[in-house]
Write an enzyme that holds these catalytic residues in place. Structure first.
Site, PDB file in Angstrom:
ATOM      1  N   CYS A 111       0.813  -1.223   0.000  1.00 51.74           N
ATOM      2  CA  CYS A 111       0.000   0.000   0.000  1.00 51.74           C
ATOM      3  C   CYS A 111       0.846   1.272   0.000  1.00 51.74           C
ATOM      4  O   CYS A 111       0.322   2.362  -0.203  1.00 51.74           O
ATOM      5  CB  CYS A 111      -0.962  -0.004   1.181  1.00 51.74           C
ATOM      6  N   HIS A 256      -3.276   7.291   1.827  1.00 52.24           N
ATOM      7  CA  HIS A 256      -3.710   5.969   1.378  1.00 52.24           C
ATOM      8  C   HIS A 256      -5.073   5.686   2.006  1.00 52.24           C
ATOM      9  O   HIS A 256      -5.276   5.872   3.207  1.00 52.24           O
ATOM     10  CB  HIS A 256      -2.674   4.925   1.782  1.00 52.24           C
ATOM     11  N   ASN A 286     -10.072  -0.414   0.070  1.00 50.24           N
ATOM     12  CA  ASN A 286      -8.625  -0.226   0.058  1.00 50.24           C
ATOM     13  C   ASN A 286      -8.076  -0.823  -1.235  1.00 50.24           C
ATOM     14  O   ASN A 286      -8.053  -2.036  -1.399  1.00 50.24           O
ATOM     15  CB  ASN A 286      -8.044  -0.927   1.293  1.00 50.24           C
TER      16      ASN A 286
HETATM   17  N1  COA Z   1     -18.130  -8.485  10.388  1.00 45.64           N
HETATM   18  C1  COA Z   1     -18.562  -8.700  11.641  1.00 45.64           C
HETATM   19  N2  COA Z   1     -17.749  -8.989  12.654  1.00 45.64           N
HETATM   20  C2  COA Z   1     -16.407  -9.027  12.392  1.00 45.64           C
HETATM   21  C3  COA Z   1     -15.889  -8.814  11.105  1.00 45.64           C
HETATM   22  C4  COA Z   1     -16.799  -8.538  10.081  1.00 45.64           C
HETATM   23  N3  COA Z   1     -16.410  -8.306   8.818  1.00 45.64           N
HETATM   24  N4  COA Z   1     -14.548  -8.924  11.158  1.00 45.64           N
HETATM   25  C5  COA Z   1     -14.245  -9.209  12.437  1.00 45.64           C
HETATM   26  N5  COA Z   1     -15.361  -9.275  13.177  1.00 45.64           N
HETATM   27  C6  COA Z   1     -15.516  -9.565  14.592  1.00 45.64           C
HETATM   28  C7  COA Z   1     -14.327 -10.298  15.158  1.00 45.64           C
HETATM   29  O1  COA Z   1     -14.443 -11.683  14.931  1.00 45.64           O
HETATM   30  C8  COA Z   1     -14.438  -9.943  16.615  1.00 45.64           C
HETATM   31  O2  COA Z   1     -15.401 -10.752  17.209  1.00 45.64           O
HETATM   32  P1  COA Z   1     -15.164 -11.332  18.694  1.00 45.64           P
HETATM   33  O3  COA Z   1     -15.054 -10.114  19.566  1.00 45.64           O
HETATM   34  O4  COA Z   1     -16.372 -12.160  18.901  1.00 45.64           O
HETATM   35  O5  COA Z   1     -13.881 -12.095  18.598  1.00 45.64           O
HETATM   36  C9  COA Z   1     -14.989  -8.518  16.605  1.00 45.64           C
HETATM   37  O6  COA Z   1     -15.572  -8.339  15.308  1.00 45.64           O
HETATM   38  C10 COA Z   1     -13.914  -7.484  16.793  1.00 45.64           C
HETATM   39  O7  COA Z   1     -12.844  -7.813  15.925  1.00 45.64           O
HETATM   40  P2  COA Z   1     -11.599  -6.930  15.832  1.00 45.64           P
HETATM   41  O8  COA Z   1     -10.632  -7.533  14.866  1.00 45.64           O
HETATM   42  O9  COA Z   1     -11.119  -6.627  17.219  1.00 45.64           O
HETATM   43  O10 COA Z   1     -12.239  -5.618  15.190  1.00 45.64           O
HETATM   44  P3  COA Z   1     -11.585  -4.216  15.000  1.00 45.64           P
HETATM   45  O11 COA Z   1     -12.369  -3.206  15.725  1.00 45.64           O
HETATM   46  O12 COA Z   1     -10.098  -4.240  15.227  1.00 45.64           O
HETATM   47  O13 COA Z   1     -11.827  -3.979  13.445  1.00 45.64           O
HETATM   48  C11 COA Z   1     -10.638  -4.008  11.394  1.00 45.64           C
HETATM   49  C12 COA Z   1     -11.256  -4.827  12.505  1.00 45.64           C
HETATM   50  C13 COA Z   1      -9.998  -4.947  10.387  1.00 45.64           C
HETATM   51  C14 COA Z   1     -11.720  -3.190  10.716  1.00 45.64           C
HETATM   52  C15 COA Z   1      -9.584  -3.043  12.033  1.00 45.64           C
HETATM   53  O14 COA Z   1      -8.714  -3.760  12.860  1.00 45.64           O
HETATM   54  C16 COA Z   1      -8.783  -2.319  11.015  1.00 45.64           C
HETATM   55  O15 COA Z   1      -9.295  -1.513  10.258  1.00 45.64           O
HETATM   56  N6  COA Z   1      -7.447  -2.557  10.969  1.00 45.64           N
HETATM   57  C17 COA Z   1      -6.599  -1.951   9.961  1.00 45.64           C
HETATM   58  C18 COA Z   1      -6.706  -2.747   8.702  1.00 45.64           C
HETATM   59  C19 COA Z   1      -6.087  -2.056   7.515  1.00 45.64           C
HETATM   60  O16 COA Z   1      -6.350  -0.916   7.267  1.00 45.64           O
HETATM   61  N7  COA Z   1      -5.265  -2.811   6.762  1.00 45.64           N
HETATM   62  C20 COA Z   1      -4.652  -2.340   5.585  1.00 45.64           C
HETATM   63  C21 COA Z   1      -3.596  -1.370   5.888  1.00 45.64           C
HETATM   64  S1  COA Z   1      -2.796  -0.880   4.429  1.00 45.64           S
END
Ligand code: COA
Length: 331
Positions: A111, A256, A286
């Site tokens: 990215c 980004h 993304n």
């Molecule tokens: N729909 C519903 N629930 C989801 C889910 C989805 N698509 N993806 C994950 N969950 C659930 C998880 O299983 C977890 O459940 P649990 O509490 O029962 O275990 C809960 O939601 C929380 O998960 P978590 O991973 O802690 O969520 P989060 O608040 O960290 O959000 C992202 C997840 C991926 C949105 C977030 O971490 C994020 O944006 N990270 C950066 C990713 C990114 O930008 N990557 C590219 C960079 S270039």
């Protein structure tokens, strides 16, 4: 001598995949995705390829700049999803554009790819080696996404953006860029099988399961989120300080487009008005190396970028890698 952007372009696939459709094959909802990421829909390549989209984006950029394909000295393609391992995407783009005099290669910094390719192009131009460089960011991420993993498949989309840089008299802005290989496992997509000791020779263990692994993208979402909200404001401050600027001097911060919450957090940490952080991730998700030039093109075509305005572009992602660049809008 510096490289000035004199044309932009973008191309995204026709097929739209919205959050509700994703909720039909993984356990998620439109509300969850929008709240956590800001993404509403994304584009998915079907007949389009990484090179075909990039060539179309490049064609538009050349048209706006009034530059003929044979005037291009170099094509730099930032991509983590080339259509082939070789030849590189940049060579395929050259062929499609008939940019017969260009030297062509790809650059993979995930990215951060467009940002690093832009900085690389600047280095070639300021050294005097080349005058006219087409920089593209192009991705078909849908081909490496694990569509059974709700934690990642909701995030990504396909598309391509391009900018053509031309050598002109002007200020050479000091760049900032960093990498941290220790953070690699936080955001990863396996390539051809590298396990085993046999080099896939006939009869070796590794030959038994050779070929691309099919796990697709894996990610520690929380770790990547924390990395981004810490390092992006830091590198923006670094590039501003290096050039004797403050955040108030910048008209637009082109980040980004990974996640709305990341962009909002960066704006807050820089104590800067969110209005100067445009976003289009709600439409495209993304798109990795394509996200910055797609947004740049959108703003350019809407007439939001005015000649002489100062921009900061900032990229971040797998590697881990991150960087920022200051530029003065020249169109
Ligand atoms: N729909 C519903 N629930 C989801 C889910 C989805 N698509 N993806 C994950 N969950 C659930 C998880 O299983 C977890 O459940 P649990 O509490 O029962 O275990 C809960 O939601 C929380 O998960 P978590 O991973 O802690 O969520 P989060 O608040 O960290 O959000 C992202 C997840 C991926 C949105 C977030 O971490 C994020 O944006 N990270 C950066 C990713 C990114 O930008 N990557 C590219 C960079 S270039």
């Amino acid at each position: 001598m510096t490289g000035v952007i004199c044309g932009t372009g973008a191309c995204v696939p026709d097929r739209i995949l919205d959050n509700n459709e994703i909720a039909q094959f993984v356990d998620t909802s439109d509300q969850w995705i929008q709240e956590r990421t800001g993404v509403i829909r994304r584009r998915i390549a079907q007949t389009e390829t990484t090179a075909s989209m990039a060539a179309e984006a490049g064609r538009q950029a050349l048209e706006e700049a009034g530059i003929r394909p044979e005037e291009i000295d170099m094509i730099l393609a930032a991509t983590a999803t080339p259509d082939h391992i070789f030849p590189c995407a940049a060579c395929e783009i050259q062929e499609r554009l008939q940019a017969v005099n260009a030297v062509c290669f790809d650059l993979n910094a995930a990215c951060s790819g467009f940002l690093f390719a832009y900085q690389t192009a600047q280095a070639y131009i300021t050294s005097g080696m080349y005058r006219t460089i087409l920089v593209v960011g192009s991705e078909s991420l849908s081909r490496i996404v694990n569509w059974e993993d709700r934690g990642t498949c909701i995030l990504f989309g396909d598309g391509s953006g391009a900018a053509v840089l031309r050598a002109k008299e002007g200020r050479n802005w000091i760049p900032a860029a960093h990498s941290d290989g220790k953070g690699g496992p936080a955001l990863l997509c396996p390539g051809p099988n590298v396990s085993g000791n046999g080099g896939n020779l006939p009869g070796s263990d590794s030959a038994e399961d050779s070929g691309l692994e099919r796990t697709g993208i894996t990610m520690d979402g929380k770790a990547v989120f924390q990395f981004a909200v810490r390092k992006v404001p830091e590198v923006i401050r670094e590039v501003l300080d290096a050039n004797g600027l403050s955040a108030d001097d910048i008209d637009w911060f082109i980040l980004h487009q990974a996640n709305r919450r990341i962009v909002e957090s960066v704006a807050k940490r820089l104590k800067t008005d969110i209005e100067r952080f445009p976003m289009n991730l709600q439409e495209y998700g993304n798109t990795s190396s394509a996200s910055i030039p797609i947004l740049l093109n959108e703003m350019n075509r809407k007439g939001l970028l005015k000649k002489g305005q100062k921009l900061v572009m900032a990229g971040f992602g797998a590697g881990l890698s991150w960087g920022a660049a200051v530029l003065e809008w020249g169109i």
